[in-house]
Design a protein around this motif. Structure first.
Motif, PDB file in Angstrom:
ATOM      1  N   GLN A  69       0.817  -1.205   0.000  1.00 60.17           N
ATOM      2  CA  GLN A  69       0.000   0.000   0.000  1.00 60.17           C
ATOM      3  C   GLN A  69       0.857   1.263   0.000  1.00 60.17           C
ATOM      4  O   GLN A  69       1.871   1.330   0.684  1.00 60.17           O
ATOM      5  CB  GLN A  69      -0.874  -0.028   1.250  1.00 60.17           C
ATOM      6  N   ASN A  70       0.443   2.252  -0.801  1.00 64.92           N
ATOM      7  CA  ASN A  70       1.074   3.575  -0.815  1.00 64.92           C
ATOM      8  C   ASN A  70       2.536   3.547  -1.261  1.00 64.92           C
ATOM      9  O   ASN A  70       3.367   4.277  -0.743  1.00 64.92           O
ATOM     10  CB  ASN A  70       0.935   4.259   0.553  1.00 64.92           C
ATOM     11  N   VAL A  71       2.841   2.713  -2.231  1.00 71.13           N
ATOM     12  CA  VAL A  71       4.188   2.660  -2.812  1.00 71.13           C
ATOM     13  C   VAL A  71       4.212   3.567  -4.034  1.00 71.13           C
ATOM     14  O   VAL A  71       3.279   3.567  -4.837  1.00 71.13           O
ATOM     15  CB  VAL A  71       4.570   1.211  -3.197  1.00 71.13           C
ATOM     16  N   MET A  72       5.280   4.347  -4.168  1.00 72.23           N
ATOM     17  CA  MET A  72       5.466   5.201  -5.339  1.00 72.23           C
ATOM     18  C   MET A  72       6.733   4.748  -6.048  1.00 72.23           C
ATOM     19  O   MET A  72       7.784   4.601  -5.433  1.00 72.23           O
ATOM     20  CB  MET A  72       5.597   6.672  -4.929  1.00 72.23           C
ATOM     21  N   VAL A  73       6.608   4.519  -7.361  1.00 76.23           N
ATOM     22  CA  VAL A  73       7.755   4.141  -8.190  1.00 76.23           C
ATOM     23  C   VAL A  73       7.901   5.207  -9.264  1.00 76.23           C
ATOM     24  O   VAL A  73       7.021   5.377 -10.108  1.00 76.23           O
ATOM     25  CB  VAL A  73       7.572   2.737  -8.810  1.00 76.23           C
ATOM     26  N   GLY A  74       9.009   5.936  -9.203  1.00 77.63           N
ATOM     27  CA  GLY A  74       9.222   7.080 -10.082  1.00 77.63           C
ATOM     28  C   GLY A  74       9.674   6.703 -11.475  1.00 77.63           C
ATOM     29  O   GLY A  74      10.004   5.544 -11.769  1.00 77.63           O
ATOM     30  N   PRO A  75       9.727   7.699 -12.351  1.00 83.03           N
ATOM     31  CA  PRO A  75      10.153   7.465 -13.734  1.00 83.03           C
ATOM     32  C   PRO A  75      11.603   7.004 -13.780  1.00 83.03           C
ATOM     33  O   PRO A  75      12.444   7.470 -13.023  1.00 83.03           O
ATOM     34  CB  PRO A  75       9.995   8.839 -14.389  1.00 83.03           C
ATOM     35  N   GLY A  76      11.856   6.029 -14.642  1.00 83.68           N
ATOM     36  CA  GLY A  76      13.217   5.538 -14.810  1.00 83.68           C
ATOM     37  C   GLY A  76      13.661   4.541 -13.755  1.00 83.68           C
ATOM     38  O   GLY A  76      14.766   4.011 -13.848  1.00 83.68           O
ATOM     39  N   VAL A  77      12.830   4.265 -12.771  1.00 86.82           N
ATOM     40  CA  VAL A  77      13.176   3.290 -11.739  1.00 86.82           C
ATOM     41  C   VAL A  77      13.033   1.893 -12.317  1.00 86.82           C
ATOM     42  O   VAL A  77      12.091   1.591 -13.041  1.00 86.82           O
ATOM     43  CB  VAL A  77      12.289   3.460 -10.483  1.00 86.82           C
ATOM     44  N   SER A  78      13.983   1.022 -11.948  1.00 88.75           N
ATOM     45  CA  SER A  78      13.967  -0.363 -12.402  1.00 88.75           C
ATOM     46  C   SER A  78      13.874  -1.281 -11.188  1.00 88.75           C
ATOM     47  O   SER A  78      14.692  -1.189 -10.276  1.00 88.75           O
ATOM     48  CB  SER A  78      15.245  -0.655 -13.186  1.00 88.75           C
ATOM     49  N   VAL A  79      12.864  -2.143 -11.187  1.00 90.02           N
ATOM     50  CA  VAL A  79      12.665  -3.138 -10.133  1.00 90.02           C
ATOM     51  C   VAL A  79      12.752  -4.510 -10.785  1.00 90.02           C
ATOM     52  O   VAL A  79      12.011  -4.785 -11.737  1.00 90.02           O
ATOM     53  CB  VAL A  79      11.299  -2.949  -9.430  1.00 90.02           C
ATOM     54  N   GLY A  80      13.639  -5.364 -10.292  1.00 91.02           N
ATOM     55  CA  GLY A  80      13.820  -6.694 -10.860  1.00 91.02           C
ATOM     56  C   GLY A  80      12.669  -7.630 -10.539  1.00 91.02           C
ATOM     57  O   GLY A  80      11.643  -7.235  -9.972  1.00 91.02           O
ATOM     58  N   ASP A  81      12.837  -8.887 -10.881  1.00 84.79           N
ATOM     59  CA  ASP A  81      11.839  -9.912 -10.607  1.00 84.79           C
ATOM     60  C   ASP A  81      11.847 -10.292  -9.123  1.00 84.79           C
ATOM     61  O   ASP A  81      12.877 -10.204  -8.452  1.00 84.79           O
ATOM     62  CB  ASP A  81      12.143 -11.178 -11.421  1.00 84.79           C
ATOM     63  N   ASN A  82      10.692 -10.735  -8.637  1.00 85.19           N
ATOM     64  CA  ASN A  82      10.543 -11.315  -7.294  1.00 85.19           C
ATOM     65  C   ASN A  82      10.939 -10.370  -6.166  1.00 85.19           C
ATOM     66  O   ASN A  82      11.453 -10.798  -5.137  1.00 85.19           O
ATOM     67  CB  ASN A  82      11.348 -12.620  -7.184  1.00 85.19           C
ATOM     68  N   CYS A  83      10.693  -9.076  -6.352  1.00 82.27           N
ATOM     69  CA  CYS A  83      10.960  -8.101  -5.288  1.00 82.27           C
ATOM     70  C   CYS A  83       9.713  -7.895  -4.448  1.00 82.27           C
ATOM     71  O   CYS A  83       8.587  -8.030  -4.933  1.00 82.27           O
ATOM     72  CB  CYS A  83      11.393  -6.763  -5.892  1.00 82.27           C
ATOM     73  N   LYS A  84       9.918  -7.550  -3.176  1.00 82.69           N
ATOM     74  CA  LYS A  84       8.816  -7.211  -2.274  1.00 82.69           C
ATOM     75  C   LYS A  84       9.090  -5.826  -1.712  1.00 82.69           C
ATOM     76  O   LYS A  84      10.105  -5.612  -1.054  1.00 82.69           O
ATOM     77  CB  LYS A  84       8.687  -8.225  -1.153  1.00 82.69           C
ATOM     78  N   ILE A  85       8.180  -4.912  -2.001  1.00 85.44           N
ATOM     79  CA  ILE A  85       8.304  -3.533  -1.549  1.00 85.44           C
ATOM     80  C   ILE A  85       7.117  -3.279  -0.625  1.00 85.44           C
ATOM     81  O   ILE A  85       5.969  -3.228  -1.081  1.00 85.44           O
ATOM     82  CB  ILE A  85       8.328  -2.564  -2.744  1.00 85.44           C
ATOM     83  N   GLN A  86       7.391  -3.140   0.647  1.00 90.54           N
ATOM     84  CA  GLN A  86       6.338  -3.020   1.654  1.00 90.54           C
ATOM     85  C   GLN A  86       5.706  -1.626   1.643  1.00 90.54           C
ATOM     86  O   GLN A  86       6.137  -0.734   0.912  1.00 90.54           O
ATOM     87  CB  GLN A  86       6.905  -3.359   3.031  1.00 90.54           C
ATOM     88  N   ASN A  87       4.704  -1.432   2.477  1.00 89.74           N
ATOM     89  CA  ASN A  87       3.917  -0.199   2.525  1.00 89.74           C
ATOM     90  C   ASN A  87       4.779   1.049   2.712  1.00 89.74           C
ATOM     91  O   ASN A  87       5.778   1.032   3.424  1.00 89.74           O
ATOM     92  CB  ASN A  87       2.910  -0.248   3.668  1.00 89.74           C
ATOM     93  N   ASN A  88       4.347   2.134   2.074  1.00 92.15           N
ATOM     94  CA  ASN A  88       4.897   3.482   2.279  1.00 92.15           C
ATOM     95  C   ASN A  88       6.342   3.649   1.836  1.00 92.15           C
ATOM     96  O   ASN A  88       7.091   4.418   2.446  1.00 92.15           O
ATOM     97  CB  ASN A  88       4.738   3.912   3.738  1.00 92.15           C
ATOM     98  N   VAL A  89       6.745   2.977   0.782  1.00 92.11           N
ATOM     99  CA  VAL A  89       8.101   3.120   0.239  1.00 92.11           C
ATOM    100  C   VAL A  89       8.007   3.909  -1.065  1.00 92.11           C
ATOM    101  O   VAL A  89       7.156   3.634  -1.906  1.00 92.11           O
ATOM    102  CB  VAL A  89       8.759   1.748  -0.021  1.00 92.11           C
ATOM    103  N   SER A  90       8.909   4.898  -1.210  1.00 88.94           N
ATOM    104  CA  SER A  90       9.007   5.656  -2.457  1.00 88.94           C
ATOM    105  C   SER A  90      10.345   5.347  -3.114  1.00 88.94           C
ATOM    106  O   SER A  90      11.397   5.481  -2.479  1.00 88.94           O
ATOM    107  CB  SER A  90       8.910   7.163  -2.181  1.00 88.94           C
ATOM    108  N   LEU A  91      10.285   4.922  -4.362  1.00 87.29           N
ATOM    109  CA  LEU A  91      11.490   4.652  -5.152  1.00 87.29           C
ATOM    110  C   LEU A  91      11.613   5.777  -6.174  1.00 87.29           C
ATOM    111  O   LEU A  91      10.885   5.815  -7.164  1.00 87.29           O
ATOM    112  CB  LEU A  91      11.385   3.300  -5.856  1.00 87.29           C
ATOM    113  N   TYR A  92      12.519   6.704  -5.901  1.00 84.08           N
ATOM    114  CA  TYR A  92      12.689   7.872  -6.750  1.00 84.08           C
ATOM    115  C   TYR A  92      13.609   7.569  -7.928  1.00 84.08           C
ATOM    116  O   TYR A  92      14.382   6.610  -7.903  1.00 84.08           O
ATOM    117  CB  TYR A  92      13.259   9.035  -5.939  1.00 84.08           C
ATOM    118  N   LYS A  93      13.546   8.439  -8.939  1.00 79.76           N
ATOM    119  CA  LYS A  93      14.425   8.314 -10.100  1.00 79.76           C
ATOM    120  C   LYS A  93      15.861   8.137  -9.634  1.00 79.76           C
ATOM    121  O   LYS A  93      16.336   8.852  -8.761  1.00 79.76           O
ATOM    122  CB  LYS A  93      14.319   9.558 -10.978  1.00 79.76           C
TER     123      LYS A  93
END
Length: 169
Positions: free
Chosen positions: A43-67
């Motif tokens: 819940q409430n995850v933000m993934v910014g432009p140009g961000v790369s997330v591989g396979d089988n990742c777990k990103i828990q609540n309230n995480v922002s992945l910036y450019k």
């Protein structure tokens, strides 16, 4: 199996979300972001432009992945962990040209409320403790705790503490 996206999530045009991934409530995946297969974005995850997330990742609540953030396969980001992208931000200055890349290598885990200062690499299978503040590169298999984060030991692929650095298998 196609990705599952909660009706309250926003996925902008140009974002890529891999098969079997799940995006939960109130999350926002911006155009130009790439999410691998079989990922879970809480819940409430933000993934910014140009961000790369591989396979089988777990990103828990309230995480922002910036450019500038890149997560390789199998990375775990605990609840409310923080990534920065500028070393010395100012609201009144545009510093987008100063964004630094942060790389989290395969299998690494970042604990809840940890802060990752931009420009570092977190090694494979490293474990960052809850609340730690990472200000420099982290070796593969390192156990990092504290503010600023310091290496206090080694972990193996399953996250158990071990006496010496595991060999690459």
């Amino acid at each position: 199996m196609p990705a599952t996206i909660h009706e309250s999530a926003y996925v902008d045009e140009g974002a890529i979300i891999g098969e079997g991934s799940r995006v939960w409530h109130f999350s926002h995946i911006m155009g130009g972001a790439s999410i691998g297969r079989n990922c879970v974005l809480g819940q409430n995850v933000m993934v910014g432009p140009g961000v790369s997330v591989g396979d089988n990742c777990k990103i828990q609540n309230n995480v922002s992945l910036y450019k500038g953030v890149e997560l390789e396969d199998g990375v775990f980001c605990g609840p409310s962990c923080v990534f920065t992208n500028v070393v010395n931000p100012r609201a009144f200055l545009e510093k987008k040209e100063e964004f630094r890349t942060t790389l989290v290598r395969s299998g690494a885990s970042i604990g809840a409320n940890a802060t990752i200062v931009c420009g570092v690499t977190i090694g494979r299978y490293a474990l960052i403790g809850a609340g730690a503040v990472v200000t420099r590169d982290v070796p593969d298999y390192a156990l990092m705790l504290g503010v600023p984060a310091r290496q206090v030991g080694w972990v193996n692929k399953t996250g158990d503490t071990v006496a010496e650095r595991p060999s690459d298998e």
